[in-house]
Design a protein around this motif. Sequence first.
Motif: not given
Length: 150
Positions: A51-66
């Motif tokens: 998931a973080l690889y697809r979002r190279r700029d990062g994600a919030t914990m809430s976004e990651l959970s979703r």
Amino acid sequence: MRDMPNDPLSKRRLKTWIRLLGVTRGAEAHLRDFLRRNHDTTLPRFDVMAALYRRRDGATMSELSRMLLVSNGNATAVVDRLEKDGLVKRRPSENDRRTVIVALTEAGLHSFEALAEEHEREVNTLFAGLGEADLDTLTDILKRMGKDSA
């Protein structure tokens, strides 16, 4: 119990669902074992890194959970371990200091790329019995099913 619809395909659809679930669970169990034995990692760790690889700029914990369809607590536990291993980093959001952004580190990026290559090779082996026409048919069926359930 409600009356069952008078549909002659009902039992066959139920059996297909059970077969589909069995194949999915079997493949997932195989991949969990593969990651544990060959890479000393877990499927949840792999999923977070993907998931973080697809979002190279990062994600919030809430976004990651979703993205992962898991609770914040589950995502946090995995991120904690990945951070301890130097594979992810947390940083405060520039817009809201209360929000934390999680991203892969350079080591995490390289680690995931190698792991993803092995994962793809293993999935390819699992589905080696399916030819191009089989994959096209299955993809079409699953896409149609996805539209019906959305």
